[in-house]
Design a protein around this motif. Structure first.
Motif, PDB file in Angstrom:
ATOM      1  N   ASN A  94     -39.293  36.954  -1.392  1.00 26.59           N
ATOM      2  CA  ASN A  94     -37.734  36.822  -2.092  1.00 26.59           C
ATOM      3  C   ASN A  94     -37.194  35.303  -1.458  1.00 26.59           C
ATOM      4  OD1 ASN A  94     -35.533  37.492  -2.484  1.00 26.59           O
ATOM      5  ND2 ASN A  94     -34.294  37.209  -0.428  1.00 26.59           N
ATOM      6  N   HIS A  95     -37.718  34.458  -0.158  1.00 27.20           N
ATOM      7  CA  HIS A  95     -37.685  32.683  -0.376  1.00 27.20           C
ATOM      8  C   HIS A  95     -38.552  31.951  -1.349  1.00 27.20           C
ATOM      9  CE1 HIS A  95     -37.481  29.742   1.974  1.00 27.20           C
ATOM     10  NE2 HIS A  95     -38.461  29.174   1.250  1.00 27.20           N
ATOM     11  N   TYR A  96     -39.494  33.003  -1.786  1.00 24.18           N
ATOM     12  CA  TYR A  96     -39.952  31.956  -2.846  1.00 24.18           C
ATOM     13  C   TYR A  96     -39.774  32.576  -3.735  1.00 24.18           C
ATOM     14  CZ  TYR A  96     -43.476  29.621   0.574  1.00 24.18           C
ATOM     15  OH  TYR A  96     -43.537  29.315   1.609  1.00 24.18           O
ATOM     16  N   ALA A  97     -39.696  34.176  -4.172  1.00 22.47           N
ATOM     17  CA  ALA A  97     -38.593  34.434  -5.147  1.00 22.47           C
ATOM     18  C   ALA A  97     -37.645  33.614  -5.606  1.00 22.47           C
ATOM     19  CB  ALA A  97     -38.413  36.011  -5.185  1.00 22.47           C
ATOM     20  N   GLU A 116     -51.665  36.979  -2.119  1.00 25.88           N
ATOM     21  CA  GLU A 116     -50.922  37.908  -3.728  1.00 25.88           C
ATOM     22  C   GLU A 116     -50.108  37.923  -3.984  1.00 25.88           C
ATOM     23  OE1 GLU A 116     -53.154  41.530  -4.216  1.00 25.88           O
ATOM     24  OE2 GLU A 116     -54.695  40.492  -2.654  1.00 25.88           O
ATOM     25  N   GLU A 117     -49.032  38.322  -3.391  1.00 25.13           N
ATOM     26  CA  GLU A 117     -47.480  38.030  -4.346  1.00 25.13           C
ATOM     27  C   GLU A 117     -46.554  37.077  -4.197  1.00 25.13           C
ATOM     28  OE1 GLU A 117     -46.964  40.831  -5.669  1.00 25.13           O
ATOM     29  OE2 GLU A 117     -44.406  40.709  -6.276  1.00 25.13           O
ATOM     30  N   ILE A 118     -47.304  36.439  -4.261  1.00 21.33           N
ATOM     31  CA  ILE A 118     -47.107  34.893  -4.271  1.00 21.33           C
ATOM     32  C   ILE A 118     -47.205  34.751  -5.283  1.00 21.33           C
ATOM     33  CG2 ILE A 118     -45.942  32.518  -3.198  1.00 21.33           C
ATOM     34  CD1 ILE A 118     -44.887  34.363  -0.914  1.00 21.33           C
ATOM     35  N   TYR A 119     -48.381  34.549  -4.735  1.00 17.41           N
ATOM     36  CA  TYR A 119     -49.207  33.350  -6.077  1.00 17.41           C
ATOM     37  C   TYR A 119     -48.826  34.037  -7.153  1.00 17.41           C
ATOM     38  CZ  TYR A 119     -51.673  30.839  -3.003  1.00 17.41           C
ATOM     39  OH  TYR A 119     -51.244  29.896  -1.585  1.00 17.41           O
ATOM     40  N   SER A 120     -48.828  35.521  -7.343  1.00 17.39           N
ATOM     41  CA  SER A 120     -48.907  36.304  -9.157  1.00 17.39           C
ATOM     42  C   SER A 120     -47.295  35.906  -9.451  1.00 17.39           C
ATOM     43  CB  SER A 120     -48.910  37.659  -8.654  1.00 17.39           C
ATOM     44  OG  SER A 120     -47.807  38.522  -7.806  1.00 17.39           O
ATOM     45  N   LEU A 121     -46.203  35.763  -8.691  1.00 17.68           N
ATOM     46  CA  LEU A 121     -45.118  35.558  -9.000  1.00 17.68           C
ATOM     47  C   LEU A 121     -44.921  34.412  -9.102  1.00 17.68           C
ATOM     48  CD1 LEU A 121     -42.680  36.462  -6.101  1.00 17.68           C
ATOM     49  CD2 LEU A 121     -42.864  37.890  -8.758  1.00 17.68           C
ATOM     50  N   ARG A 122     -45.653  33.337  -8.968  1.00 17.47           N
ATOM     51  CA  ARG A 122     -45.381  32.255  -9.617  1.00 17.47           C
ATOM     52  C   ARG A 122     -45.825  31.579 -10.319  1.00 17.47           C
ATOM     53  NH1 ARG A 122     -50.419  28.122  -6.321  1.00 17.47           N
ATOM     54  NH2 ARG A 122     -51.301  29.525  -8.240  1.00 17.47           N
ATOM     55  N   ASP A 123     -47.599  31.886 -10.749  1.00 19.42           N
ATOM     56  CA  ASP A 123     -48.034  31.770 -11.947  1.00 19.42           C
ATOM     57  C   ASP A 123     -46.911  33.094 -13.106  1.00 19.42           C
ATOM     58  OD1 ASP A 123     -50.304  31.467 -10.178  1.00 19.42           O
ATOM     59  OD2 ASP A 123     -51.448  32.853 -10.694  1.00 19.42           O
ATOM     60  N   GLU A 124     -46.726  32.986 -12.904  1.00 13.02           N
ATOM     61  CA  GLU A 124     -45.537  33.929 -13.331  1.00 13.02           C
ATOM     62  C   GLU A 124     -43.872  33.705 -13.951  1.00 13.02           C
ATOM     63  OE1 GLU A 124     -42.949  38.234 -14.616  1.00 13.02           O
ATOM     64  OE2 GLU A 124     -44.588  38.758 -12.812  1.00 13.02           O
ATOM     65  N   PHE A 125     -43.807  32.383 -13.038  1.00 12.60           N
ATOM     66  CA  PHE A 125     -42.477  31.636 -13.345  1.00 12.60           C
ATOM     67  C   PHE A 125     -42.450  30.757 -13.430  1.00 12.60           C
ATOM     68  CE2 PHE A 125     -41.202  36.284 -11.878  1.00 12.60           C
ATOM     69  CZ  PHE A 125     -40.080  36.566 -12.683  1.00 12.60           C
ATOM     70  N   ALA A 126     -43.631  30.116 -12.018  1.00 13.34           N
ATOM     71  CA  ALA A 126     -43.409  28.246 -11.595  1.00 13.34           C
ATOM     72  C   ALA A 126     -44.519  27.949 -11.939  1.00 13.34           C
ATOM     73  CB  ALA A 126     -42.261  27.650 -10.682  1.00 13.34           C
ATOM     74  N   PRO A 127     -45.524  27.826 -13.288  1.00 10.24           N
ATOM     75  CA  PRO A 127     -46.674  28.373 -12.161  1.00 10.24           C
ATOM     76  C   PRO A 127     -47.342  26.258 -11.758  1.00 10.24           C
ATOM     77  CG  PRO A 127     -45.802  28.336 -15.259  1.00 10.24           C
ATOM     78  CD  PRO A 127     -45.318  28.161 -14.378  1.00 10.24           C
ATOM     79  N   GLU A 128     -46.071  25.269 -12.434  1.00 13.00           N
ATOM     80  CA  GLU A 128     -46.640  24.439 -12.285  1.00 13.00           C
ATOM     81  C   GLU A 128     -46.526  23.548 -10.696  1.00 13.00           C
ATOM     82  OE1 GLU A 128     -44.131  25.136 -13.673  1.00 13.00           O
ATOM     83  OE2 GLU A 128     -42.585  24.279 -12.216  1.00 13.00           O
ATOM     84  N   GLN A 129     -46.095  24.449 -10.138  1.00  5.96           N
ATOM     85  CA  GLN A 129     -45.289  24.428  -8.927  1.00  5.96           C
ATOM     86  C   GLN A 129     -47.239  24.705  -7.672  1.00  5.96           C
ATOM     87  OE1 GLN A 129     -42.777  26.248  -5.903  1.00  5.96           O
ATOM     88  NE2 GLN A 129     -41.662  25.854  -7.802  1.00  5.96           N
ATOM     89  N   SER A 130     -47.455  23.895  -6.584  1.00  6.68           N
ATOM     90  CA  SER A 130     -48.767  24.769  -5.487  1.00  6.68           C
ATOM     91  C   SER A 130     -47.929  24.693  -4.100  1.00  6.68           C
ATOM     92  CB  SER A 130     -49.326  23.046  -5.685  1.00  6.68           C
ATOM     93  OG  SER A 130     -49.145  22.120  -5.168  1.00  6.68           O
ATOM     94  N   ILE A 131     -48.610  26.269  -4.291  1.00  6.49           N
ATOM     95  CA  ILE A 131     -48.546  26.510  -2.634  1.00  6.49           C
ATOM     96  C   ILE A 131     -49.614  26.440  -1.766  1.00  6.49           C
ATOM     97  CG2 ILE A 131     -46.360  27.607  -0.785  1.00  6.49           C
ATOM     98  CD1 ILE A 131     -45.600  28.168  -3.946  1.00  6.49           C
ATOM     99  N   SER A 132     -49.961  26.021  -0.916  1.00  4.37           N
ATOM    100  CA  SER A 132     -50.663  26.438   0.302  1.00  4.37           C
ATOM    101  C   SER A 132     -50.554  27.797   1.541  1.00  4.37           C
ATOM    102  CB  SER A 132     -51.503  24.618   1.117  1.00  4.37           C
ATOM    103  OG  SER A 132     -50.088  24.975   2.570  1.00  4.37           O
TER     104      SER A 132
END
Lengths: 406, 374
Positions: free
Chosen positions: A163-166, B151-167
């Motif tokens: 949720n935090h990241y979303a 996994e879930e966060i990476y897929s969310l990032r790809d969908e909504f904010a592909p420019e961000q990078s998170i380790s």
């Protein structure tokens, strides 16, 4: 020769004294038997769950959101949450009524707004209401629910992170809520089905059950208490006048002590062997004649060592009151460092040396090895050395008391 | 009254130090025993062996480290070729349980494959197998859960904010902060129709230890009364204004008063040392119970010897009853415990019903004597 005669006189005197107490003695011997067997029986109930009908547990849901309802139904359907538990959905009044009728062992309450609070990271609390008539079962249920709660907690931390990241990524609220519900359910399902991770097997080298282990420990405790009781029945405050008279006849502390130890030994050993025989007959513990002798020898040596310890305390501490206190404390530590109260493996490592020098541990350990592990051997070094050392100390103490000028 | 006090004092003075010692003994022993138990109690651990069949990768090491750090486990690690040794040790009852991490444990964990990761072995004497198993399972769950979160966060990032990078470290530390900082779900056990009592966390509640020491030692203290009741001083009271029994009862009161003062000190010392409270009312009635019990035993025992033995016996019986208590089910039984068992009454702060019973017996004892005398 004279000393031998004195020993016999003291023996006869002590036997007479015990005869006079013939009515109260059996009572004193039997009461520890009853207490210890009661405790052992209940402890074995606690540790070996019976495979009878499953315990019924109610689940009360006060949160009318769809999410919680789904979760609760998942929980109720998941049969493998815990073996031996049967969950059923109930209304609040129903549940408390069923407790009063003694139909269920406990019920779990999901509070109002459970799910909303949970995904917002607000404080919420799952309540387990136990049946006051089934305290033990309620605690078992509580333990199982604790596992479930741990699962929920870890799922909760995970979805809160998502949720935090979303939120950071700029997802809108509706979408986020739906995502979190899905995620939560999938996490929760995964954690509920954790049984497949482990392949469990019981290693049984010995042909024994935990139950018999408890019985042998209990027997050991009872025999130790018998030694104390017999010892206490024999020692009495001897008045100074009588003591002086005894000295005039040349009777020594050592002769007196020998007689007392002999009698304590004989009485307790006879009773213990009888007890051992009854236990093996009733419980069906298989024990070969040869091993019966081995166990009896171990018990005999243990009883001798314990009787000597008690006598030594009696001689070293002049105040009867203080001696009694010390004797009780020493008996407790002898039992503690036999591993009869808590098995040795759970003790901290720095107690290892005490166990290595503990005569009671050697006795109990080999009795277990022989009776449960069908061994045909034993070691006696610690026991024998203890007895020799104690005898030397007793002789020294006896001589010292003899010489003391009053 | 003044004469009485003086008499008592004259009788006490030669043995004053001894008596003081016995009076303070319960407190001293309680402090000693409680500190010893609390000190070593944490070191009592469940011995567990883990056999790592494959190579020890990062995941394995992480999980084993957390397992080693759990407060109730003492962990021994073994390599694959030592597996037989570990199992043999288990069969000798030197371990509570043995867990074998299978060959591709590391691989399976990283690929989120959840089947047959661990072989668990236990024996008929494994008292703590289940909690250890749960601990290991939940550590593995935690790790697998984290993987799914990445996994879930990476897929969310790809969908909504592909420019961000998170380790992954970043996400990992966020999970840890959330675990420690937010109010996650808690759980509470209560019983229907009863008030829940708070439990003392440490191994041994000092008040329980104190209660049993006090019962035993206060009975021991009454050997003085026993000697004065059975000794030859009875005749002398025919020449005094006060009867023998009243004299003994006054002694009982004085003794109780002094002991209450000591109890008050005990109360403050134990409270400040261990931070455990009992109700003062319960403490006072507990002391009164002990005094009355000691007095009655002293009067009925034929000799100090018999008194000491009966004191020891009463204490052991009460202690045994207390140990059996959690196993005894039923509302009525627990009610009986709370109102009849002195130590339990002390802990729960209820009025002990044995107290009026003992008082009544003493009144009868006094009254009977008066009739005979007149």
């Amino acid at each position: 020769m004279k000393t031998l005669k004195h020993i016999f006189v003291f023996l006869a005197n002590d036997i007479n004294r015990m005869k006079r107490k013939w009515l109260s003695l059996p009572l004193i011997y039997i009461s520890p038997l009853i207490f210890v067997s009661l405790v052992i029986w209940m402890a074995s109930l606690l540790f070996s769950p019976d495979e009878e009908a499953p315990v019924s547990v109610g689940v009360v849901n006060l949160d009318d959101s769809d999410e919680t309802q789904e979760m609760v139904s998942l929980l109720v359907e998941a049969t493998d949450v815990a073996e031996g538990l049967k969950l059923e959905g109930l209304e609040h009044e129903e549940a408390s009524e069923q407790i009063e009728n003694d139909d269920i062992a406990a019920y779990i309450v999901f509070p109002p707004e459970f799910f909303t609070k949970m995904i917002q990271g607000e404080e919420s609390r799952l309540e387990v209401v136990g049946n006051p008539n089934r305290v033990l079962e309620s605690h078992v249920v509580n333990e199982v629910i604790e596992t479930v709660v741990r699962h929920i907690r870890s799922s909760q931390a995970n979805i809160l992170t998502i949720n935090h990241y979303a939120e950071n990524f700029g997802m809108d609220a509706d979408q986020r809520n739906e995502l979190m519900l899905n995620q939560f359910i999938s996490f929760f399902l995964q954690t509920l089905s954790s049984d497949t991770m482990m392949d469990e097997s019981e290693s049984a080298h010995h042909m024994s059950t935990g139950y018999e282990y408890f019985i042998i420990n209990g027997m050991f405790i009872i025999i130790s208490i018998w030694v104390l009781v017999t010892h206490l029945a024999l020692v009495q405050d001897v008045r100074q006048q009588l003591r002086n008279r005894m000295r005039m006849f040349g009777a020594t502390y050592i002769a007196e002590g020998t007689a007392k130890t002999l009698l304590t030994f004989t009485v307790t050993v006879l009773m213990s062997i009888l007890f051992l025989y009854i236990v093996t007959k009733i419980d069906g513990l298989y024990i070969v004649g040869e091993n019966f002798v081995r166990v009896s020898v171990l018990m005999g040596l243990y009883i001798t060592a314990l009787a000597l310890v008690l006598l030594l305390i009696d001689w070293v501490i002049p105040s009867f009151k203080a001696a009694l206190l010390v004797k009780a404390a020493v008996l407790f530590s002898v039992l503690l460092f036999a591993g009869a109260l808590i098995p040795r493996i759970y003790f901290p490592i720095y107690f290892e040396t005490i166990f290595d020098f503990s005569f009671s541990y050697q006795a109990l350990n080999w009795i277990e090895e022989i009776m449960l592990g069908s061994r045909f051997s034993f070691e006696l070094d610690v026991l024998l050395i203890s007895i020799i050392v104690l005898s030397v100390m007793l002789i020294a103490a006896g001589l010292w008391k003899e010489r003391r000028v009053r | 009254m003044k004469n009485l006090l003086i008499t008592r004092w004259l009788l006490l003075r030669p043995v004053l130090w001894k008596v003081m010692l016995w009076m303070l003994l319960p407190l001293a022993l309680t402090i000693l025993i409680t500190s010893a138990v609390n000190e070593t109690g944490e070191d009592f651990r469940v011995p567990v062996a883990v056999v790592v069949q494959g190579e020890e990768g990062e995941v394995t090491r992480g999980i084993l480290n957390s397992l080693e750090n759990s407060e109730f486990i003492r962990l021994d690690k073994f390599k694959e070729n030592e597996q037989n040794h570990a199992i043999h040790q288990l069969e000798q009852y030197n371990y509570d349980s043995v867990f074998v991490l299978t060959e591709d444990f590391e691989n399976k964990m990283t690929n989120n494959d959840r089947d047959n990761l661990v072989e668990a072995h236990y024996t008929d004497r494994s008292l703590f197998y289940v909690p250890v198993k749960e601990q290991l399972a939940s550590l593995m769950q935690e790790y697998l859960g984290e993987l799914a979160v990445y996994e879930e966060i990476y897929s969310l990032r790809d969908e909504f904010a592909p420019e961000q990078s998170i380790s992954e470290q970043e996400i990992g530390s966020t999970i840890k902060t959330i675990r420690t900082d937010s109010n996650l779900l808690t759980q509470e056990l209560t019983f229907q129709d009863t008030e829940s009592s708070s439990d003392y966390d440490d191994m041994l509640n000092p008040w329980t230890g104190w209660a049993y020491l006090t019962i035993m030692l206060s009975v021991f203290m009454f050997d003085m009364i026993n000697k004065e009741y059975h000794g030859n001083i009875g005749h002398r009271f025919k020449f005094t204004t006060i009867s023998h029994k009243s004299y003994l009862l006054y002694s009982l009161m004085m003794f109780t008063a002094v002991m209450l003062l000591i109890d008050l000190t005990t109360y403050f010392i134990i409270n400040s040392m261990f931070g455990v409270d009992v109700s003062l009312f319960a403490l006072i009635s507990f002391r009164m119970f002990c005094s009355l019990l000691g007095f009655l035993l002293a009067v009925s025992a034929g000799s100090p010897f018999g008194l000491y033995l009966s004191g020891l016996m009463v204490t052991v019986v009460l202690l045994a009853l207390h140990i059996v208590m959690p196993l005894a089910g039923g509302q009525a039984v627990r009610w009986a415990y709370e109102y009849l068992h002195p130590a339990v009454s002390l802990m729960t702060g209820t009025m002990n019903l044995m107290l009026p019973v003992l008082l009544l017996i003493i009144v009868v004892w006094k009254g009977r004597g008066a009739l005979v005398e007149s």
